[in-house]
Design an enzyme around this catalytic site. Structure first.
Site, short mmCIF file in Angstrom:
data_model
loop_
_atom_site.label_atom_id
_atom_site.label_comp_id
_atom_site.label_asym_id
_atom_site.label_seq_id
_atom_site.Cartn_x
_atom_site.Cartn_y
_atom_site.Cartn_z
N HIS A 114 -0.75 20.91 -16.22
CA HIS A 114 -2.20 21.27 -16.75
C HIS A 114 -3.38 20.78 -16.09
CE1 HIS A 114 0.59 21.37 -20.39
NE2 HIS A 114 1.34 20.57 -19.66
N GLU A 161 -2.22 10.19 8.32
CA GLU A 161 -2.58 9.03 9.34
C GLU A 161 -1.67 9.46 10.57
OE1 GLU A 161 -2.60 4.72 9.15
OE2 GLU A 161 -4.81 5.25 8.49
N LYS A 192 -15.33 2.83 11.09
CA LYS A 192 -15.42 1.56 11.04
C LYS A 192 -16.37 0.65 11.95
CE LYS A 192 -10.45 0.49 10.40
NZ LYS A 192 -9.18 -0.07 10.69
O1 F6P Z 1 -7.86 1.68 8.92
C1 F6P Z 1 -6.43 2.44 8.88
C2 F6P Z 1 -5.78 1.14 8.95
O2 F6P Z 1 -5.64 0.65 10.38
C3 F6P Z 1 -4.15 1.47 8.71
O3 F6P Z 1 -3.47 2.19 9.68
C4 F6P Z 1 -3.47 0.08 8.26
O4 F6P Z 1 -2.39 0.64 7.46
C5 F6P Z 1 -4.75 -0.28 7.35
O5 F6P Z 1 -5.83 0.05 8.04
C6 F6P Z 1 -4.89 -1.61 7.05
O6 F6P Z 1 -4.58 -2.54 8.33
P1 F6P Z 1 -4.23 -4.00 8.36
O7 F6P Z 1 -2.76 -4.13 7.65
O8 F6P Z 1 -4.12 -4.25 9.80
O9 F6P Z 1 -5.11 -4.55 7.42
#
Ligand code: F6P
Length: 555
Positions: free
Chosen positions: A384, A353, A512
């Site tokens: 394995h 990421e 998203k």
């Molecule tokens: O979708 C990725 C992300 O934004 C990560 O960078 C982050 O760690 C995770 O989602 C959770 O985000 P949050 O802590 O804001 O729920």
């Protein structure tokens, strides 16, 4: 051509690569008996052996030149001093401040952040100790037996990895569970045998908007209400860790149960903050402090050791050497310590990421490759499973091997056998097995010349497969803190040289956004036609085959 590939050291490395690419490590070791001494670094109880890599003195010299030319020293200073190096979000990057033991002011947005960090840590530890010592009482005045961390990504993988790694150092009468998946099976399976009167939830979300976490948090609340018939004293069973205090309050978490995060801590770098609450409950405040101490020691090493003796810098440069010159697409991380079984998935987020980017800091498309695919597994299990490909496949997969010199609960027979595998595998990957060796071996077994000829090609190991070994004395909180910090800084160094921002994550947004729109399309059974034919086809197949929509079954 971009700036990086125009650097003098880059061109020198390209030329040097042509000279070294055909050399075999077996011969390099034979020629130079001082290789291990030269290419290993000891930091406290951690030995980093990088001698089984396809490098010589000149390689390291040129890679260090590259780091200098890319301005690494200046960038390290910028990070530690709180400059807004996460430029696309205008944020400082200060997870290091969370473990910093110095008292000098550290100013972010005009404010000294030291006091706030300390205060928040104290609040976390206070709550954790109350739960651990059974002073924190639930709705029916019973002590807490189960803690459920609801979070995802950095609000899940870091604390989960730490909690698993330090299980032998934990308090055994509190169970810590982790729920991350929006798939109801995860929370249903977790809550099935829990008692709401003795269960405590941590809603861990920096933004408090992440769909997976919010849906799970809502279900947890509903479960509590359904089981107990009301939301009375729910505040004794829920806390939140977030930088969005407003949304946590709106959700119904009581003010004193909200723990703060700051925008200068990235999610994947947040296990040192209140996001680590589940770990503190599990291992206790003193041991959590040790985790921080271990990381702090590495921070000091990283910010002060000469680049040539700086472990994260060397780790990063080797990764870059394979990624950009040998064209390696991936990197394996192989812990030979059962308690590190979540380390590979933690590292996948931390690394991929951070450095899975293709636009540089000047908003230009890069013309070189950046972050590798990180994968891994417990070393013994991997032997394995996928080691066949590492030994004889067509791809070059550099690997990091992590192993403890001794175990917390040491049974010598087990540990010696484990370690014999560590040493054997790195040696085998490096040396391989030549035709002559195969021939001699089969001859000794009495095989006919004809059969030997047939079988030989299959039994040859090319070798020359790079590994770096991190040997640590034993997996305690301090050492774990150090190991994590080594990787965090390695990722940073690579980001600096690749000239990318390792601290944003715009690439997670599109999926998203689309999911949000599609969610509305799933409300009814109308046929959709607004997507490409594949997406339409999949959605419509789902809509026609799903059972008739019932009201949401409350948990
Ligand atoms: O979708 C990725 C992300 O934004 C990560 O960078 C982050 O760690 C995770 O989602 C959770 O985000 P949050 O802590 O804001 O729920």
């Amino acid at each position: 051509m971009s700036k990086l590939t125009k650097l003098t050291s880059w061109s020198a490395l390209e030329k040097h690569f042509d000279d070294i690419k055909a050399l075999h490590m077996r011969d390099m070791f034979e020629k130079d008996s001082g290789r291990f001494d030269k290419f290993s670094i000891q930091l406290n109880d951690i030995l980093y052996d990088y001698s089984k890599n396809r490098i010589d003195d000149q390689t390291i010299r040129l890679l260090l030149d590259l780091a200098e030319e890319a301005g690494l020293t200046v960038q390290i200073e910028k990070m530690f001093s709180g400059e807004a190096i996460n430029h696309t979000e205008q944020r400082a990057v200060l997870h290091t401040a969370l473990r910093d033991r110095s008292t000098e002011p550290l100013i972010v947005n005009g404010q000294d952040i030291r006091a706030e960090i300390k205060q928040e840590r104290q609040r976390v530890m206070q709550l954790a100790e109350q739960i651990r010592t059974r002073k924190w009482r639930g709705v029916t005045n019973q002590a807490i037996t189960d803690v459920v961390n609801i979070g995802i990504g950095g609000s899940h993988l870091g604390p989960l990895m730490v909690t698993e790694a330090l299980r032998p150092h934990s308090l055994h009468d509190i169970n810590v569970h982790f729920v991350s998946n929006i798939d109801e099976n995860h929370i249903n399976d977790t809550l099935e045998y829990l008692n709401p009167e003795t269960t405590f939830f941590i809603i861990a979300s920096k933004t408090f908007t992440t769909q997976d976490t919010m849906v799970n948090a809502e279900s947890a609340r509903q479960w509590y209400i359904n089981k107990l018939g009301s939301d009375e004293h729910i505040e004794r069973h829920f806390c939140a860790v977030t930088s969005n205090v407003g949304l946590a309050t709106e959700f119904g978490v009581a003010g004193p149960n909200i723990f703060k995060m700051w925008d200068w801590v990235g999610g994947r770098y947040s296990l040192w903050s209140a996001i680590g609450l589940s770990s503190v409950i599990m291992i206790g405040s003193d041991q959590f402090e040790e985790l921080l101490n271990g990381a702090y020691e590495v921070d000091q090493h990283f910010s002060s050791a000469p680049l040539a003796e700086n472990i994260p810098v060397i780790m990063a440069l080797l990764g870059l050497w394979y990624n950009n010159f040998f064209d390696a697409q991936s990197m394996a991380v192989l812990p030979y310590d059962q308690h590190l079984h979540r380390f590979p998935s933690y590292l996948q987020q931390a690394d991929m990421e951070s450095n899975g980017k293709s636009v540089d800091n000047q908003a230009q498309q890069v013309d070189y490759t950046t972050g590798p695919v990180i994968f891994g597994e417990i070393g013994i299990a991997a032997q394995h499973a996928f080691f066949q490909l590492l030994h004889q496949g067509t791809k070059l997969v550099p690997a990091d091997i992590l192993a403890p010199v001794y175990n917390f609960r040491c049974i010598a027979r087990h540990h010696r056998a484990l370690m014999s595998n560590v040493f054997a595998q790195t040696e085998a990957l490096m040396r391989g097995k030549t035709q002559q060796q195969v021939y001699d071996e089969l001859k000794r077994e009495g095989m006919s010349e004809e059969k030997i000829k047939q079988l030989m090609p299959y039994k040859v190991f090319p070798g020359n497969r790079p590994t770096s070994t991190i040997l640590f004395d034993t997996l305690n909180p301090k050492t774990l803190g150090s190991i994590i910090a080594l990787y965090e800084h390695k990722i940073f160094v690579q980001g600096v040289i690749w000239n990318i921002n390792s601290f944003d994550q715009w690439g997670v947004e599109l999926g998203k956004q689309l999911a949000k729109n599609i969610l509305h399309e799933l409300d009814d059974n109308e046929c959709v036609a607004s997507h490409d034919s594949s997406t339409n086809g999949l959605i419509n197949h789902y809509k026609t085959r799903r059972p008739i929509k019932k009201e949401d079954k409350r948990m």
